[in-house]
Design an enzyme around this catalytic site. Structure first.
Site, PDB file in Angstrom:
ATOM      1  N   CYS A  69     -27.314 -31.261  25.868  1.00 39.58           N
ATOM      2  CA  CYS A  69     -26.222 -31.573  24.942  1.00 39.58           C
ATOM      3  C   CYS A  69     -26.654 -31.545  23.483  1.00 39.58           C
ATOM      4  O   CYS A  69     -25.805 -31.643  22.585  1.00 39.58           O
ATOM      5  CB  CYS A  69     -25.629 -32.937  25.270  1.00 39.58           C
ATOM      6  SG  CYS A  69     -25.030 -33.054  26.973  1.00 39.58           S
ATOM      7  N   HIS A 115     -16.327 -31.505  24.937  1.00 39.19           N
ATOM      8  CA  HIS A 115     -17.782 -31.340  24.850  1.00 39.19           C
ATOM      9  C   HIS A 115     -18.268 -30.052  25.530  1.00 39.19           C
ATOM     10  O   HIS A 115     -18.773 -30.091  26.645  1.00 39.19           O
ATOM     11  CB  HIS A 115     -18.459 -32.563  25.469  1.00 39.19           C
ATOM     12  CG  HIS A 115     -19.945 -32.509  25.514  1.00 39.19           C
ATOM     13  ND1 HIS A 115     -20.714 -32.003  24.483  1.00 39.19           N
ATOM     14  CD2 HIS A 115     -20.820 -32.906  26.482  1.00 39.19           C
ATOM     15  CE1 HIS A 115     -21.985 -32.096  24.807  1.00 39.19           C
ATOM     16  NE2 HIS A 115     -22.072 -32.633  26.020  1.00 39.19           N
ATOM     17  N   CYS A 141     -27.409 -37.962  22.724  1.00 37.64           N
ATOM     18  CA  CYS A 141     -28.217 -38.026  23.937  1.00 37.64           C
ATOM     19  C   CYS A 141     -28.129 -36.665  24.618  1.00 37.64           C
ATOM     20  O   CYS A 141     -27.258 -35.856  24.300  1.00 37.64           O
ATOM     21  CB  CYS A 141     -27.701 -39.117  24.870  1.00 37.64           C
ATOM     22  SG  CYS A 141     -26.015 -38.820  25.469  1.00 37.64           S
TER      23      CYS A 141
END
Length: 440
Positions: A101, A395, A425
């Protein structure tokens, strides 16, 4: 004034890294607006538009660093394919990156390292992912049989290669959602964190409602207009996409409370409503040395002041990367959290954000986990994820970091602020943080 360098420690060759512009596609839930487009398609769309809006000759670009998390079998080096599939000259250097990510943070800082080393002075960075276009593979037994059949010379020998297979061996194998080391999905890891940190379901739902409400207000106020392009998806070209389709325009706490837990069905608190959705989309940044930006007459959005990455044992609280990476990035910038005018944290799950917020202000966490005598600091809610985040906006894994960088810099300018923090994160127990600045 401190400047970034290859280690992100603020002691470079005296050259600042300018982020000239940033752009993204609208983000869309998987299997909706972009179901017929690949990550490469989305990446080419946003990079071509970024260059066009900047009115920059593609010949000025020396490097393309681009990322993708969900791998593509047909185009594994997405960065190079973006160069070849847009108006950029074919001799532009390109390489792809993946840090889960935090991928487009990695693309930005990898490009910064090259620019600070004097290898290039203009780069395109960013990332794209399509949860609608994931690679579907076959079982190992079927793969072996297919290879044997391919080598066979007769039809009978080809059939023989498949005789030992059971019906289950013929089923497609989707990408694994579990961490190889822990056997847990990210949602299960977030569930573990919520329980051990005593983060209630109500707190998570309140934060999710906050995210959607703020994102909806930002769209209503036109704040995303300059950083989000319009996309008219192929192959029909009949449904223009102008905004993120996961933002709840009329978010209400009552609606979140009705949702069932997604991972621990009996005792869990993580739901689809307080988690980020599977999403398709792409983002890009135009990055230059400060000297080059000035020579070309650009007024940058801002500058990359410092950066840091961190890694922790995924067997513990896997999604605590921001709490480990942030203090390092702040130290390298020579700044404190209280000096940040904007703080933007990736919202994988509301529980993950709330655990990190706790850790930022915890002296115990600082002493036991970071080896520091003082906590990172309490986050001012008025400066925190001011326009929502991944829970509401969506996302697309590799695209989120560049989205955050663009939003932070634009908001700093709107507020007359100087410094901003963007942090995330990432799977595998990873974390990333960048400190950004605006002004001369």
């Amino acid at each position: 004034m401190a400047t970034a360098n290859g280690n992100g420690n603020g002691k470079g060759r005296g050259e600042r890294i300018a982020i000239v512009s940033g752009l993204r596609t609208p983000f869309a839930k998987s299997q909706t607006a972009y179901r017929d487009l690949s990550a490469l398609d989305l990446g080419k769309i946003v990079v071509a538009e970024l260059l066009a809006r900047a009115e920059l000759s593609p010949k000025e670009v020396g490097l393309c660093v681009y990322g993708q998390v969900l791998p593509s079998i047909s185009a594994p080096n997405i960065a190079r394919e973006i160069v070849l599939g847009t108006a950029m000259p074919k001799d532009i250097q390109a390489f792809s990156v993946s840090r889960a990510c935090a991928t487009s943070f990695q693309s930005l800082t990898s490009a910064a390292e090259a620019l600070l080393a004097g290898q290039h002075d203009v780069a395109i960075t960013g990332g794209a992912d399509s949860a609608s276009d994931v690679p579907i593979t076959v079982s190992k037994k079927l793969a072996a049989a297919l290879l044997d059949a391919n080598k066979a010379k007769t039809f009978g020998e080809k059939l023989k290669a498949f005789r030992k297979l059971s019906p289950g061996d013929f089923l497609p194998v989707p990408p694994s959602l579990k961490e190889p080391t822990t056997g847990l999905t990210m949602g299960e890891s977030a569930e573990k964190m919520a329980k051990e940190a005593h983060i209630s379901r109500e707190e998570q739902d309140v934060f999710a409602h906050r995210s959607h409400s703020r994102a909806a207000q930002a769209w209503k106020d036109g704040l995303f207009a300059e950083e989000v392009m319009h996309v008219v998806p192929a192959p029909r070209y009949d449904k223009p996409i102008a905004r993120d389709n996961s933002v709840r325009e009329e978010s209400s706490l009552d609606a979140y409370a009705k949702l069932k837990p997604a991972f621990d069905r009996k005792f869990g608190s993580i739901t689809a409503g307080n988690s980020s959705p599977l999403t398709d989309g792409a983002s890009a940044l135009l990055v230059m040395t400060e000297q080059k930006a000035k020579a070309l007459g650009y007024k940058p959005l801002g500058y990359l002041r410092s950066w840091a990455y961190a890694a922790l044992d995924p067997e513990g609280w896997m999604l605590m990367g921001p709490s480990y990476a942030t203090p390092i990035a702040l130290d390298r910038a020579g700044l404190s959290l209280s000096q940040m005018d904007i703080v933007d944290m990736h919202e994988a799950f509301a529980a993950q954000v709330l655990c990190n917020v706790q850790a930022f202000s915890s002296k115990k966490f600082a002493e036991e986990k970071l080896g520091r005598s003082e906590p990172i600091g309490a986050i001012d809610d008025a400066k925190f994820n001011v326009h929502g985040g991944s829970i509401s906006i969506g996302h697309p894994f590799a695209a989120t970091g560049a989205r955050m960088v663009t939003t932070v810099l634009r908001e700093l300018k709107r507020r007359g602020g100087q410094f901003g923090l963007a942090t995330a994160c990432a799977a595998g127990g990873l974390g990333a943080a960048v400190v950004l600045e605006v002004g001369e």
